[in-house]
Design a protein around this motif. Structure first.
Motif, PDB file in Angstrom:
ATOM      1  N   ILE A 142      34.682  31.438  32.418  1.00 27.62           N
ATOM      2  CA  ILE A 142      35.271  31.142  33.721  1.00 27.62           C
ATOM      3  C   ILE A 142      34.136  30.968  34.732  1.00 27.62           C
ATOM      4  N   LYS A 143      34.361  30.166  35.748  1.00 34.18           N
ATOM      5  CA  LYS A 143      33.384  30.017  36.816  1.00 34.18           C
ATOM      6  C   LYS A 143      33.280  31.312  37.621  1.00 34.18           C
ATOM      7  N   ARG A 144      32.063  31.668  37.994  1.00 40.14           N
ATOM      8  CA  ARG A 144      31.869  32.834  38.857  1.00 40.14           C
ATOM      9  C   ARG A 144      32.660  32.651  40.151  1.00 40.14           C
ATOM     10  N   GLY A 145      33.350  33.698  40.578  1.00 39.17           N
ATOM     11  CA  GLY A 145      34.149  33.626  41.794  1.00 39.17           C
ATOM     12  C   GLY A 145      35.614  33.304  41.547  1.00 39.17           C
ATOM     13  N   ALA A 146      35.982  33.059  40.277  1.00 37.78           N
ATOM     14  CA  ALA A 146      37.379  32.737  39.958  1.00 37.78           C
ATOM     15  C   ALA A 146      38.276  33.957  40.128  1.00 37.78           C
ATOM     16  N   LYS A 147      39.529  33.692  40.484  1.00 43.07           N
ATOM     17  CA  LYS A 147      40.508  34.766  40.661  1.00 43.07           C
ATOM     18  C   LYS A 147      41.350  34.935  39.400  1.00 43.07           C
ATOM     19  N   ALA A 148      42.056  36.053  39.329  1.00 45.62           N
ATOM     20  CA  ALA A 148      42.785  36.437  38.126  1.00 45.62           C
ATOM     21  C   ALA A 148      43.754  35.364  37.617  1.00 45.62           C
ATOM     22  N   LYS A 168      46.819  38.726  42.448  1.00 46.32           N
ATOM     23  CA  LYS A 168      46.399  37.330  42.491  1.00 46.32           C
ATOM     24  C   LYS A 168      45.062  37.115  43.194  1.00 46.32           C
ATOM     25  N   GLU A 169      44.658  38.031  44.055  1.00 44.42           N
ATOM     26  CA  GLU A 169      43.414  37.844  44.810  1.00 44.42           C
ATOM     27  C   GLU A 169      42.209  38.492  44.140  1.00 44.42           C
ATOM     28  N   TYR A 170      42.423  39.106  42.993  1.00 47.47           N
ATOM     29  CA  TYR A 170      41.306  39.780  42.329  1.00 47.47           C
ATOM     30  C   TYR A 170      40.293  38.764  41.815  1.00 47.47           C
ATOM     31  N   ILE A 171      39.017  38.961  42.157  1.00 48.11           N
ATOM     32  CA  ILE A 171      37.938  38.096  41.682  1.00 48.11           C
ATOM     33  C   ILE A 171      37.311  38.726  40.440  1.00 48.11           C
ATOM     34  N   MET A 220      40.729  41.860  30.020  1.00 46.80           N
ATOM     35  CA  MET A 220      41.963  41.550  30.734  1.00 46.80           C
ATOM     36  C   MET A 220      43.174  41.525  29.796  1.00 46.80           C
ATOM     37  N   HIS A 221      44.295  41.977  30.322  1.00 43.23           N
ATOM     38  CA  HIS A 221      45.592  41.760  29.674  1.00 43.23           C
ATOM     39  C   HIS A 221      46.540  41.290  30.770  1.00 43.23           C
ATOM     40  N   PHE A 222      47.042  40.064  30.642  1.00 47.43           N
ATOM     41  CA  PHE A 222      47.825  39.440  31.699  1.00 47.43           C
ATOM     42  C   PHE A 222      49.323  39.679  31.511  1.00 47.43           C
ATOM     43  N   ARG A 223      49.979  40.063  32.599  1.00 49.60           N
ATOM     44  CA  ARG A 223      51.432  40.146  32.616  1.00 49.60           C
ATOM     45  C   ARG A 223      51.963  38.910  33.348  1.00 49.60           C
TER      46      ARG A 223
END
Length: 368
Positions: free
Chosen positions: A300-306, A352-355, A362-365
């Protein structure tokens, strides 16, 4: 992510040999004459990451999957490539499609391998390629300026005006032999519009010094010259030996590779360093998913959000994103896995705002 690095340089500097070793194939024909590569060869290479091995062990994963970068082997450029010399325009088009440039410079002497310029001089070689890229950019910008000025007479919108201003700045910079990547951009809008110009010299560059087997540890006068160039340009440099990397690629397993590296005084293959540098060049980070089925590294690009990270795995994850269970790599490893990390309160719920941070597991819900 579809991010890629293009291997460029003059003919006969070792580009195709390095590409073959990177991809451990013979896909790129290596020959002692110019233009043996015409169509670009493309290969996916694993990004080495020891963290993934540890995660797979702790999660008892059935398999592990590394993050990958796409590497494009582009034919050798020569003087006047911007004018079509040596099928140059075709090759310049290939460079335009990549995200970063791995510029291979010949830093070894060998009478059996011809040099298109007749002598070994990596600084001259670098200048030849850079000049051709700048000339191609100038030609592209001048044509674009004519079209933009016509359009701007009809449409006075701010985007066209800003684009025209960026074109003028780029033309002025290139006319002074300053590549487009050194132009200072003031805000996100300028960055976006400048990227749309698709300038060859706006791409970040990693200089790859190809040396003989006996000079891989000490380098030589040529690598010292390139090191000075890199310091002036604030760019990056890696020293490799294509001959050594070709030998390593032929070995059957990791143990044999480690033994061979140790026998010549190395702890890591040059290509591993080259891949890592390419990864850094593109300003990428790695996040992980880990479970019994598989442990996997994602780019992922640095600075991307969750939510963007979720979309790397599957678009549905991003579309229906709710939150992400997140644990730092060091916590996961030191505590011994997912359950101990949860029990210790180290697994966080991020929105959603987590960088993302490099190494996040990660485990996505999500819900669609």
């Amino acid at each position: 992510m579809g991010l890629n690095c293009g291997i460029v340089g003059l003919p006969n500097v070792g580009k195709s040999t390095l590409f073959n070793a990177l991809t451990q194939t013979a896909a790129a024909q290596a020959a002692n004459y110019p233009f043996c590569t015409i169509d670009p060869n493309i290969g996916l290479v694993d990004v080495p990451d020891q963290r993934l091995d540890k995660l797979a062990e702790l999660a008892h994963s059935a398999k592990k999957i590394n993050a990958q970068l796409e590497i494009v082997d582009i034919a050798g450029l020569v003087k006047k490539a911007s004018e079509g010399e040596g099928l140059g325009n075709q090759f310049l088009g290939h460079i335009r499609e990549v995200d970063a440039i791995l510029h291979v410079l010949r830093c070894f002497e060998d009478d059996d391998v011809t040099h298109v310029e007749g002598s070994i001089n990596p600084i001259r070689d670098a200048e030849i390629v850079e000049t051709e890229l700048m000339l191609a950019d100038l030609d592209s910008l001048q044509k674009r300026k004519v079209a933009l000025e016509k359009k701007h007479r009809i449409d006075k919108g701010p985007e066209i005006g800003l684009t025209l201003s960026l074109v003028d700045r780029a033309i002025d910079s290139l006319a002074k032999s300053i590549p487009a990547r050194k132009i200072t951009l003031n805000d996100l809008e300028e960055i976006k519009l400048f990227k749309e110009l698709q300038l060859l010299t706006s791409k970040p560059v990693l200089y790859v010094c190809n040396v003989s087997e006996g000079e891989i540890l000490s380098g030589n006068k040529f690598t010292a010259q390139v090191a000075e160039l890199v310091k002036k340009e604030n760019s990056r440099l890696v020293v490799v030996s294509a001959a050594i990397e070709a030998e390593i690629a032929l070995l059957d397993n990791d143990n044999e590779k480690h033994e061979y590296l140790a026998s010549i005084g190395l702890t890591e293959a040059g290509l591993s360093r080259m891949i890592h540098e390419g990864y850094q060049l593109l300003d990428l980070i790695t996040f992980f998913t880990a479970g019994e089925k598989e442990s996997r590294a994602w780019t992922i690009k640095r600075g991307a959000k969750a939510p963007e990270a979720a979309g790397v795995i599957h678009t549905d994850f991003q579309r229906g994103f709710i939150c992400a269970e997140t644990v730092a790599y060091n916590d996961y490893v030191s505590l011994g896995g997912e359950l101990p990390s949860k029990n210790a309160g180290k697994v966080r719920l991020e929105g959603k705002e987590y960088i993302l941070k490099d190494g996040d597991i990660m485990h996505f819900r999500f819900n669609i």
